[in-house]
Write an enzyme that holds these catalytic residues in place. Structure first.
Site, PDB file in Angstrom:
ATOM      1  N   PHE A 154       9.576 -16.761   8.030  1.00 39.43           N
ATOM      2  CA  PHE A 154       8.746 -15.625   7.603  1.00 39.43           C
ATOM      3  C   PHE A 154       7.497 -16.054   6.865  1.00 39.43           C
ATOM      4  O   PHE A 154       6.525 -15.304   6.795  1.00 39.43           O
ATOM      5  CB  PHE A 154       9.576 -14.675   6.715  1.00 39.43           C
ATOM      6  CG  PHE A 154       9.706 -15.134   5.277  1.00 39.43           C
ATOM      7  CD1 PHE A 154       8.698 -14.868   4.361  1.00 39.43           C
ATOM      8  CD2 PHE A 154      10.820 -15.848   4.837  1.00 39.43           C
ATOM      9  CE1 PHE A 154       8.797 -15.302   3.040  1.00 39.43           C
ATOM     10  CE2 PHE A 154      10.926 -16.288   3.531  1.00 39.43           C
ATOM     11  CZ  PHE A 154       9.907 -16.012   2.629  1.00 39.43           C
ATOM     12  N   LYS A 178       9.706 -17.002  19.056  1.00 43.27           N
ATOM     13  CA  LYS A 178      10.572 -16.051  18.351  1.00 43.27           C
ATOM     14  C   LYS A 178      10.155 -16.024  16.877  1.00 43.27           C
ATOM     15  O   LYS A 178      10.461 -16.912  16.108  1.00 43.27           O
ATOM     16  CB  LYS A 178      12.055 -16.439  18.467  1.00 43.27           C
ATOM     17  CG  LYS A 178      12.925 -15.235  18.249  1.00 43.27           C
ATOM     18  CD  LYS A 178      14.074 -15.329  17.296  1.00 43.27           C
ATOM     19  CE  LYS A 178      13.985 -15.731  15.909  1.00 43.27           C
ATOM     20  NZ  LYS A 178      13.621 -14.669  14.943  1.00 43.27           N
ATOM     21  N   GLU A 181      12.033 -11.948  11.899  1.00 41.39           N
ATOM     22  CA  GLU A 181      12.150 -10.488  11.993  1.00 41.39           C
ATOM     23  C   GLU A 181      11.557  -9.803  10.759  1.00 41.39           C
ATOM     24  O   GLU A 181      11.376  -8.588  10.751  1.00 41.39           O
ATOM     25  CB  GLU A 181      13.615 -10.063  12.234  1.00 41.39           C
ATOM     26  CG  GLU A 181      14.634 -10.556  11.218  1.00 41.39           C
ATOM     27  CD  GLU A 181      15.154 -11.970  11.501  1.00 41.39           C
ATOM     28  OE1 GLU A 181      14.334 -12.883  11.733  1.00 41.39           O
ATOM     29  OE2 GLU A 181      16.384 -12.166  11.441  1.00 41.39           O
ATOM     30  N   SER A 231      15.025 -22.581   7.056  1.00 40.39           N
ATOM     31  CA  SER A 231      15.831 -23.178   5.987  1.00 40.39           C
ATOM     32  C   SER A 231      16.696 -24.311   6.555  1.00 40.39           C
ATOM     33  O   SER A 231      16.996 -24.348   7.753  1.00 40.39           O
ATOM     34  CB  SER A 231      16.706 -22.097   5.357  1.00 40.39           C
ATOM     35  OG  SER A 231      17.506 -21.505   6.354  1.00 40.39           O
ATOM     36  N   CYS A 286       6.627 -23.994   2.079  1.00 40.15           N
ATOM     37  CA  CYS A 286       7.520 -25.152   2.156  1.00 40.15           C
ATOM     38  C   CYS A 286       6.910 -26.357   1.454  1.00 40.15           C
ATOM     39  O   CYS A 286       7.605 -27.319   1.170  1.00 40.15           O
ATOM     40  CB  CYS A 286       7.803 -25.500   3.604  1.00 40.15           C
ATOM     41  SG  CYS A 286       6.298 -25.934   4.465  1.00 40.15           S
ATOM     42  N   GLU A 386      16.764 -24.856  -3.262  1.00 40.83           N
ATOM     43  CA  GLU A 386      15.407 -24.411  -2.945  1.00 40.83           C
ATOM     44  C   GLU A 386      15.330 -22.930  -3.333  1.00 40.83           C
ATOM     45  O   GLU A 386      16.062 -22.107  -2.772  1.00 40.83           O
ATOM     46  CB  GLU A 386      15.132 -24.566  -1.443  1.00 40.83           C
ATOM     47  CG  GLU A 386      13.746 -24.089  -1.073  1.00 40.83           C
ATOM     48  CD  GLU A 386      13.468 -24.129   0.420  1.00 40.83           C
ATOM     49  OE1 GLU A 386      14.364 -23.798   1.217  1.00 40.83           O
ATOM     50  OE2 GLU A 386      12.330 -24.489   0.780  1.00 40.83           O
TER      51      GLU A 386
HETATM   52  P1  NAD Z   1      15.382 -18.851   7.908  1.00 40.84           P
HETATM   53  O1  NAD Z   1      16.083 -20.143   8.113  1.00 40.84           O
HETATM   54  O2  NAD Z   1      16.137 -17.728   7.293  1.00 40.84           O
HETATM   55  O3  NAD Z   1      14.811 -18.282   9.306  1.00 40.84           O
HETATM   56  C1  NAD Z   1      14.054 -19.092  10.165  1.00 40.84           C
HETATM   57  C2  NAD Z   1      14.224 -18.577  11.591  1.00 40.84           C
HETATM   58  O4  NAD Z   1      15.597 -18.697  11.968  1.00 40.84           O
HETATM   59  C3  NAD Z   1      13.860 -17.099  11.752  1.00 40.84           C
HETATM   60  O5  NAD Z   1      13.168 -16.937  12.960  1.00 40.84           O
HETATM   61  C4  NAD Z   1      15.204 -16.408  11.776  1.00 40.84           C
HETATM   62  O6  NAD Z   1      15.200 -15.236  12.558  1.00 40.84           O
HETATM   63  C5  NAD Z   1      16.105 -17.441  12.396  1.00 40.84           C
HETATM   64  N1  NAD Z   1      17.491 -17.340  11.921  1.00 40.84           N
HETATM   65  C6  NAD Z   1      17.917 -16.811  10.752  1.00 40.84           C
HETATM   66  N2  NAD Z   1      19.265 -16.906  10.667  1.00 40.84           N
HETATM   67  C7  NAD Z   1      19.681 -17.502  11.790  1.00 40.84           C
HETATM   68  C8  NAD Z   1      20.961 -17.891  12.274  1.00 40.84           C
HETATM   69  N3  NAD Z   1      22.084 -17.673  11.572  1.00 40.84           N
HETATM   70  N4  NAD Z   1      21.023 -18.507  13.467  1.00 40.84           N
HETATM   71  C9  NAD Z   1      19.921 -18.760  14.181  1.00 40.84           C
HETATM   72  N5  NAD Z   1      18.682 -18.411  13.771  1.00 40.84           N
HETATM   73  C10 NAD Z   1      18.560 -17.793  12.584  1.00 40.84           C
HETATM   74  O7  NAD Z   1      14.056 -19.185   7.058  1.00 40.84           O
HETATM   75  P2  NAD Z   1      13.035 -18.175   6.405  1.00 40.84           P
HETATM   76  O8  NAD Z   1      13.679 -17.559   5.205  1.00 40.84           O
HETATM   77  O9  NAD Z   1      12.427 -17.306   7.432  1.00 40.84           O
HETATM   78  O10 NAD Z   1      11.885 -19.190   5.929  1.00 40.84           O
HETATM   79  C11 NAD Z   1      11.936 -19.888   4.712  1.00 40.84           C
HETATM   80  C12 NAD Z   1      12.509 -21.275   4.897  1.00 40.84           C
HETATM   81  O11 NAD Z   1      11.712 -21.997   5.842  1.00 40.84           O
HETATM   82  C13 NAD Z   1      12.469 -22.106   3.622  1.00 40.84           C
HETATM   83  O12 NAD Z   1      13.660 -22.829   3.545  1.00 40.84           O
HETATM   84  C14 NAD Z   1      11.283 -23.036   3.830  1.00 40.84           C
HETATM   85  O13 NAD Z   1      11.324 -24.246   3.129  1.00 40.84           O
HETATM   86  C15 NAD Z   1      11.372 -23.275   5.301  1.00 40.84           C
HETATM   87  N6  NAD Z   1      10.094 -23.736   5.838  1.00 40.84           N
HETATM   88  C16 NAD Z   1       9.985 -25.053   6.111  1.00 40.84           C
HETATM   89  C17 NAD Z   1       8.792 -25.546   6.583  1.00 40.84           C
HETATM   90  C18 NAD Z   1       8.645 -27.005   6.906  1.00 40.84           C
HETATM   91  O14 NAD Z   1       7.618 -27.373   7.416  1.00 40.84           O
HETATM   92  N7  NAD Z   1       9.619 -27.849   6.634  1.00 40.84           N
HETATM   93  C19 NAD Z   1       7.703 -24.688   6.791  1.00 40.84           C
HETATM   94  C20 NAD Z   1       7.861 -23.336   6.500  1.00 40.84           C
HETATM   95  C21 NAD Z   1       9.077 -22.869   6.017  1.00 40.84           C
END
Ligand code: NAD
Length: 501
Positions: A154, A178, A181, A231, A286, A386
């Site tokens: 997000f 994708k 959401e 994450s 991040c 985090e």
């Molecule tokens: P998230 O892991 O909740 O979601 C990421 C994606 O995975 C979304 O598209 C979501 O719909 C999908 N998703 C969620 N639950 C899922 C599941 N159980 N199975 C499969 N797919 C699923 O992350 P978020 O809250 O949207 O974003 C924040 C996180 O992203 C933080 O941990 C941040 O550090 C990380 N991030 C990392 C970087 C990097 O470059 N390392 C960059 C941006 C964000």
């Protein structure tokens, strides 16, 4: 408003909106008002297959489209994006909450990857060896993979997808994006822009959804590679599942980024940097700094300087010229606040408390002001986890070695920074620290588009980082061709393993 009266954010396939047939939806909110503004379709497996199969159908023609034509379209996309990026920034602010200037910065950093992708003809050039053996020539080429899936978090609804899709498309792949959401509209705006730029139907597609859509991308036989950002637990799942299904996967995960401040540092510069990197985008980056490691006697003065600056930050609606916006959802705001409660119970000192912020925005916005916690120790949950919010923890170390040890034993390794005027110490740090992206007197060392972005340890699963030459490598595979052109009469049998001659 009843959920059914809301504008529905759907999928995008074959250069057209596709509402999908699955009945599930999720609410999309404006974090600055707390109002539910839209609903987003959550694809079922059949919707997901419809989108993936359109991308698979478009692949052969796009792969065979000349480099010149592909680049002309990417270039037009860049021009349109550059002209209209304010529109995209507004969409991001309305769904994510970050302030408009920051949203514009996000789009600009994504645009840099589009510009890098305009140079794809040079980046795809292979090698050629004439007469490697007698009358035998050898050349190498890099070819696209097919359908690639991009799964975004997000916190950067435009930039993170743009780390990947410009290169994937320029290299001849077709894409299924994708989005998260929580802020799904930016992806649709980008899809419309691609269509306007002349990208053929089916090359760039958007699949809205949750785990169901992700699982289809990880298992469908037409999907050859997946770029994931999110994450760490989900990154691990995506990497394990995708690779078990034979796909190429790069899965970028979470972070805990430390900034070391040495005693000889310019403390005003360091304090500015801590505040910018700790509270920018409400800490939902991040590469945000979440742990300040103050070395030696500087700690008290540094904390005072950071606190003074943090108290001056205006928290509020991102469209009103404030410094910092709300958190993305009420649930996330409550989760972040619970870490502050816990830190207080654990005995840390709350220097600036964001839980009682007076925000310039709607009374129901998801507000949490900048928070500064001092005397944090490594066993506290506000350090271990985090948090992904505007919470800066200060840890105190007696020496450079102790600070380095702290970073190197942390499971994450995304970004880090050191603040010092000692070139020797900085040089040691860049060499010894076990983190993928390092800043020296630079707090958020996000690499330029022509370098590659990626962390180490639990911050990235896979071998390849995002964009730059590693991105080109990820979205292509190598082929080596050995050829001989000579008169048929010069043939002859030889069953031995070919050797150079
Ligand atoms: P998230 O892991 O909740 O979601 C990421 C994606 O995975 C979304 O598209 C979501 O719909 C999908 N998703 C969620 N639950 C899922 C599941 N159980 N199975 C499969 N797919 C699923 O992350 P978020 O809250 O949207 O974003 C924040 C996180 O992203 C933080 O941990 C941040 O550090 C990380 N991030 C990392 C970087 C990097 O470059 N390392 C960059 C941006 C964000």
């Amino acid at each position: 408003m009843a959920t059914s009266d809301l504008t529905r954010v759907g999928h995008w396939v074959d250069n057209k909106a596709f509402p999908g047939n699955g009945g599930r939806v999720a609410e999309v909110t404006n974090p600055a008002t707390g109002a539910v503004t839209r609903e987003v379709a959550l694809a079922d497996a059949a919707d997901s297959r419809t989108v993936i199969e359109a991308a698979a159908t478009a692949f052969p023609a796009w792969r065979d489209t000349s480099l010149a034509k592909r680049v002309a379209i990417v270039f037009r996309f860049r021009e349109l994006l550059n002209q209209r990026k304010d529109e995209l920034a507004e969409i991001i602010t309305n769904e994510h909450g970050k302030v408009l200037s920051d949203a514009l910065g996000e789009v600009t950093r994504g645009q840099e990857v589009v510009e890098f992708a305009c140079g794809i003809p040079h980046l795809l050039k292979g090698g050629f060896s004439e007469n490697a053996s007698t009358e035998v020539d050898v050349h190498s080429a890099r070819q696209p993979l097919g359908v690639v899936g991009i799964i975004a978090p997000f916190n950067f609804p435009a930039m993170v997808p743009m780390w990947f899709f410009p290169i994937a498309i320029a290299a001849g792949n077709t894409v299924v994006l994708k989005p998260s959401e929580k802020d799904p509209s930016a992806a649709l705006w980008l899809a419309e822009l691609w269509a306007e730029a002349g990208l053929p139907a089916g090359v760039f597609n958007v699949l809205q959804g949750d785990k169901v859509a992700v699982d289809e991308l990880l298992s469908h036989r037409s999907v050859k590679a997946v770029s994931f950002v999110g994450s760490t637990p989900i990154a691990q799942y995506v990497y394990a599942t995708g690779t078990a299904n034979g796909k190429r996967v790069q899965a970028l995960g979470g972070a805990k980024n430390h900034a070391v401040v040495l005693p000889d540092a310019d403390l005003d510069l360091a304090a500015d940097a801590m505040v910018n990197a700790g509270f920018g985008s409400a800490g939902e980056r991040c590469m945000a700094i979440s742990a300040v490691v103050a070395v030696g006697a500087v700690a008290d003065e540094l904390v005072e300087k950071i606190a003074e600056r943090a108290r001056g930050i205006r928290t509020g609606d991102g469209t009103r010229g404030c410094d910092m916006g709300p958190l993305v959802t009420a649930a996330h705001r409550d989760r972040v606040a619970s870490y502050i409660d816990r830190a207080e119970q654990d005995g840390a000192s709350l220097v600036v408390d964001g839980r009682r912020v007076g925000a310039d925005g709607g009374p129901d916005g998801f507000w949490l002001g900048p928070t500064l916690i001092d005397h944090v120790t490594t066993d506290m949950s506000c350090y271990r986890d985090e948090i992904f919010g505007p919470v800066l923890s200060v840890l105190r170390a007696d020496s450079y070695d102790e600070a380095l040890e702290l970073i190197n034993t942390n499971p994450y390794g995304n970004g880090t920074a050191i603040f010092t005027n000692d070139g020797g110490a900085a040089r040691r740090f860049q060499n010894e620290v076990e983190v993928g992206m390092v800043g020296i007197n630079v707090p958020i060392p996000v690499p330029m588009a022509y370098y590659s972005f990626g962390g180490w340890k639990s911050s990235l699963f896979g071998d390849t980082h995002a964009h730059g030459t590693e991105g080109v490598h990820f979205f292509t595979r190598g082929k080596v061709v050995t050829s001989r052109w000579r008169a048929p009469s010069q043939g002859g049998l030889n069953l031995g393993f070919p050797q150079t001659a």
